[in-house]
Design a protein around this motif. Structure first.
Motif, PDB file in Angstrom:
ATOM      1  N   GLY A  14       0.827  -1.213   0.000  1.00 20.55           N
ATOM      2  CA  GLY A  14       0.000   0.000   0.000  1.00 20.55           C
ATOM      3  C   GLY A  14       0.858   1.259   0.000  1.00 20.55           C
ATOM      4  O   GLY A  14       0.563   2.226  -0.732  1.00 20.55           O
ATOM      5  N   VAL A  33      -6.044   0.774   9.026  1.00 23.13           N
ATOM      6  CA  VAL A  33      -6.770   0.616  10.298  1.00 23.13           C
ATOM      7  C   VAL A  33      -5.872   0.615  11.526  1.00 23.13           C
ATOM      8  O   VAL A  33      -6.313   0.964  12.610  1.00 23.13           O
ATOM      9  N   PRO A  91      -4.014  -7.726   3.822  1.00 27.87           N
ATOM     10  CA  PRO A  91      -3.435  -9.076   3.755  1.00 27.87           C
ATOM     11  C   PRO A  91      -4.229 -10.064   2.887  1.00 27.87           C
ATOM     12  O   PRO A  91      -5.439  -9.904   2.671  1.00 27.87           O
ATOM     13  N   THR A 116      -4.317  -8.380  -4.921  1.00 32.68           N
ATOM     14  CA  THR A 116      -4.073  -9.778  -4.554  1.00 32.68           C
ATOM     15  C   THR A 116      -2.988 -10.408  -5.420  1.00 32.68           C
ATOM     16  O   THR A 116      -2.887 -10.117  -6.612  1.00 32.68           O
ATOM     17  N   VAL A 233       9.540 -10.011   0.102  1.00 26.09           N
ATOM     18  CA  VAL A 233       8.069 -10.084  -0.007  1.00 26.09           C
ATOM     19  C   VAL A 233       7.450 -10.170   1.392  1.00 26.09           C
ATOM     20  O   VAL A 233       6.410  -9.559   1.659  1.00 26.09           O
ATOM     21  N   ILE A 241      -0.036 -16.938   0.364  1.00 29.88           N
ATOM     22  CA  ILE A 241      -0.184 -17.228  -1.071  1.00 29.88           C
ATOM     23  C   ILE A 241      -0.063 -18.739  -1.307  1.00 29.88           C
ATOM     24  O   ILE A 241      -0.848 -19.331  -2.057  1.00 29.88           O
ATOM     25  N   LYS A 271      10.898  -7.044   6.767  1.00 27.54           N
ATOM     26  CA  LYS A 271      10.076  -6.171   7.630  1.00 27.54           C
ATOM     27  C   LYS A 271      10.261  -6.454   9.122  1.00 27.54           C
ATOM     28  O   LYS A 271      10.019  -5.572   9.943  1.00 27.54           O
TER      29      LYS A 271
END
Ligand code: NAD
Length: 285
Positions: A14, A33, A91, A116, A233, A241, A271
């Motif tokens: 995002g 959120v 997600p 997606t 990723v 996935i 991350k």
């Protein structure tokens, strides 16, 4: 189509989509959120724009204009109706995406997209009031550096929606491919197959992660090895996935136990600072 561009989810993807959309002149509303992530989002984007200025890729006025074009919101309820584009990047869970898309559709965007990586666009479209305006807009990580945009055409997507998405891709500086709606599309199905096999090879002790990656970089001219790419990723994202593809294609996509274990331990890759490699401030050690 107006210039208002809404992105839902301020995670890895995002943020990247918001970065590129603001850079292409769109007025961007980024909806997140998680209050911590929402507060962090403009700071992270500002630092990305600053870095682009330092590297001479963007001038300071453009960076300032991009910052001005970005607004962060904590709920879709704060977004005005009828934006030009609305893309969800939450997600990779079918029910979560469906719930977000149901609220997003009430805003009647001219183009409604999902980022997606693997879920069927037809399944995501179930219950949408205007499925003809909905398709997959699959960006790649890092969004500002990757040229590809995979445009996934669902069973109800109107031809003019596909045309609009292709035009949008070019405006965002992307090179689109248009693909049929089969799980994993043209990219994730192949990319994840390679990543899962590389993880099984680590578990089998074939070689170290660095040597498995080096073998693919030097032997097959891949720009990045499959394990480093998995770190970039996010191991949690790849696990989701793999599970989607396992449901669609069977056990050849079953997630390796090592992947499940690493995600359970919070070793999510870049991350979280630790995956197959150690990462400090986004740099592989
Ligand atoms: P992420 O976990 O980094 O980010 C997801 C964000 O969505 C989080 O910040 C979370 O708080 C937020 N969120 C959750 N529910 C929300 C809601 N209801 N409203 C607003 N925000 C909400 O995930 P990501 O890696 O950015 O992946 C997002 C999507 O993009 C997934 O579908 C994934 O498969 C796809 N994708 C990921 C990559 C990648 O390299 N990470 C590449 C291409 C596509």
């Amino acid at each position: 189509m107006n210039d208002r561009f809404v992105v839902v989810g301020a995670g890895t993807m995002g943020l990247g989509i918001a970065y590129v959309a603001a850079g292409a002149g769109h007025a961007v509303e980024l909806v997140e959120v998680d209050p911590g992530r929402a507060a962090e989002a403009p700071v992270r984007l500002a630092s990305l724009w600053d870095r682009a200025v330092q590297r001479g890729k963007l001038d300071a006025d453009e960076a300032a204009a991009n910052r001005e074009r970005l607004v962060v919101r904590t709920s879709l309820a704060e977004v005005a109706a009828e934006p030009g584009v609305l893309v969800e990047a939450v997600p990779e869970r079918l029910e979560l995406k469906r719930a977000v898309l149901a609220v997003a559709a009430t805003l009647r965007p001219a183009l409604l997209g999902s980022n997606t990586s693997s879920i069927s666009i037809g399944e995501l479209a179930v219950g949408l009031p205007q499925p003809e305006r909905f398709l997959g807009l699959h960006f790649f990580n890092p969004v500002w550096a990757m040229a590809l945009l995979e445009v996934v055409v669902g069973p109800a997507t109107a031809p003019e929606t596909t045309d609009t998405a292709v035009t949008l891709a070019r405006r965002l500086g992307k090179d689109p491919v248009v693909v049929r709606d089969l799980p994993g599309f043209a990219t994730s199905r192949l990319g994840v197959a390679l990543g899962l096999e590389a993880i099984r090879m680590v578990a089998d002790g074939v070689a170290s992660p660095a040597d498995i990656d080096k073998a693919m970089v030097l032997g097959y001219r891949h720009p990045v090895g499959p394990l480093e790419l998995t770190d970039m990723v996010g191991l949690d994202v790849r696990l989701d996935i793999a599970r989607t593809l396992q449901t669609a294609y069977g056990d050849r996509f079953a997630p390796p136990p090592l992947l499940v274990e690493m995600v359970a331990e919070g070793r999510l890759g870049k991350k979280s600072g630790q995956g197959f490699y150690r990462w400090v401030d986004g740099v592989k050690q």
